[in-house]
Design an enzyme around this catalytic site. Sequence first.
Site, mmCIF file in Angstrom:
data_model
loop_
_atom_site.group_PDB
_atom_site.id
_atom_site.type_symbol
_atom_site.label_atom_id
_atom_site.label_comp_id
_atom_site.label_asym_id
_atom_site.label_seq_id
_atom_site.Cartn_x
_atom_site.Cartn_y
_atom_site.Cartn_z
ATOM 1 N N GLY A 100 0.809 -1.209 -0.121
ATOM 2 C CA GLY A 100 0.253 -0.027 -0.017
ATOM 3 C C GLY A 100 0.784 1.323 0.046
ATOM 4 N N ILE A 118 0.217 1.731 12.519
ATOM 5 C CA ILE A 118 -0.173 2.899 11.919
ATOM 6 C C ILE A 118 -1.530 3.693 12.146
ATOM 7 C CG2 ILE A 118 -0.191 4.027 9.536
ATOM 8 C CD1 ILE A 118 2.636 2.831 10.196
ATOM 9 N N LYS A 121 -8.004 10.456 12.683
ATOM 10 C CA LYS A 121 -9.368 10.228 12.637
ATOM 11 C C LYS A 121 -9.688 9.227 13.813
ATOM 12 C CE LYS A 121 -9.893 10.823 7.779
ATOM 13 N NZ LYS A 121 -8.552 11.506 7.691
ATOM 14 N N SER A 163 -0.970 9.857 -1.329
ATOM 15 C CA SER A 163 -1.343 8.458 -1.203
ATOM 16 C C SER A 163 -2.669 8.065 -1.888
ATOM 17 C CB SER A 163 -1.563 8.036 0.430
ATOM 18 O OG SER A 163 -2.616 8.653 0.759
#
Length: 467
Positions: free
Chosen positions: A158, A269, A273, A314
């Site tokens: 990712g 990670i 939020k 990202s």
Amino acid sequence: MDKINNSLIFGAGEFGKLIHRLILSNNKSNFNIKGFIDEDFSKIGSKVNDLKVFSSLEIDSEFIKQNQIKSIIFAVRNNSFEKVILQKKISQLEKKTKLPIIIPPDLNFWINNGLDMTLLKNRINYDDFVERGVIDFENSELSLNFNNKTVLITGGAGSIGSEICSQLVNFSNARVAIIDISEINIFKLKQNITSIDQVEIFLGDISDIKFIEKVILDLKPDFVFNAAAFKHVDICEKNPTSTLRNNALSAFNVIDICLKNKVKNFVQISTDKAVEPTTVMGLSKRLVELYLISINKEVDFNYIITRFGNVLGSSGSVLRIFEQQLSNNNPLTVTDRKATRYFMSIYEAARLVIKSSTFNLGTKLYVFNMGSQKNIYDLACEFLKNRGIVPEIQYPIKIIGLKKSEKLTEKLFYKDENILQTIENKLNIIGLDKFKIKTITLKNALKAYLNGELELHQLFKLIDNYE
């Protein structure tokens, strides 16, 4: 006029010819097109607009030197290639030629908005939108901690995981392994990391306990970075059960397996939020934070949480969305003129995650110094200006309104999180000793929700009790 920019056009089709004619017709253009590149054998060796069409195999360092080539204009329409193949071609060109690749807007954009030479610009540099000094550490500071160590990265193909992988491979002789469930992301990773042969790749799902346990038993990692997660807020909101199973329960299981096998360093990670979460994605991340906090006094190992804001560039990030909207000739969309977010580059985020893992201070929360929040509407305007477009006049920005669970602004800290130490004005270390949470309570509550025995709002209420 600026210094002459000798360039080649990749793509000898209609779009390439159009761009060449546009350049010729513009007196202010500093582009001097020396030829075309194409992979269609029927075109190679022929002439287009009186310029020779070369094979990409002919474009080597000697050719570039002799012809003083300074850039390549990538003139392939977005719908001409599958997206992954298109990205692969661009990456291959950049690596082979070491030249800047200039990406024009899609042909439909020019048809609808008029031809404009200012839109021939280099690919967007996401770091340009971070309004502060770049956060960095010397490779030598980091490499000593990883040399001759084994590192496992879940979600390693990712955005964040692949950057952590790339950096570790580049600055250390660590044995690096990744797990990822996405075959296509692994394919992209293999195209983009030069030393990919140094990376061991496992295609699999970390929610499969037997799979993850076997990988950890076989590798015996010194470090595990858990970057595997669903992160797109809208998709997570509509799929709460899948999100909480993937992001939270899977993380619980990975943590338990690492503890069982005495893995000394574990890095989770997290995200801003997770602070006072209103979304399912934020809830899933907060549950994992609390799970790690709950083992604080139970282990001697270095099990840490890294928390930071949005990562520019990202997959699914706002600038990527703007790029896609512009490419498709759709208005840029912003939720609210007052909406703000914290931002940093992928490079910085990965760098700080790696650095955080090296302090060996036990279970701690590391909150990255993100600078000031950035207004999203202003970011949309900056993005258009960067592309040579006047916001609102030449291109629209549409206000679409905040979704039900969406915040106007984000926070990096809970009000009662006390900073123990700040390192080089980059990392804030938060103590976790005051929290009294039982891992079994969190795991049982999550399983009860996944089994349909608990409502989603009850999970939100559970974590509210630990603020």
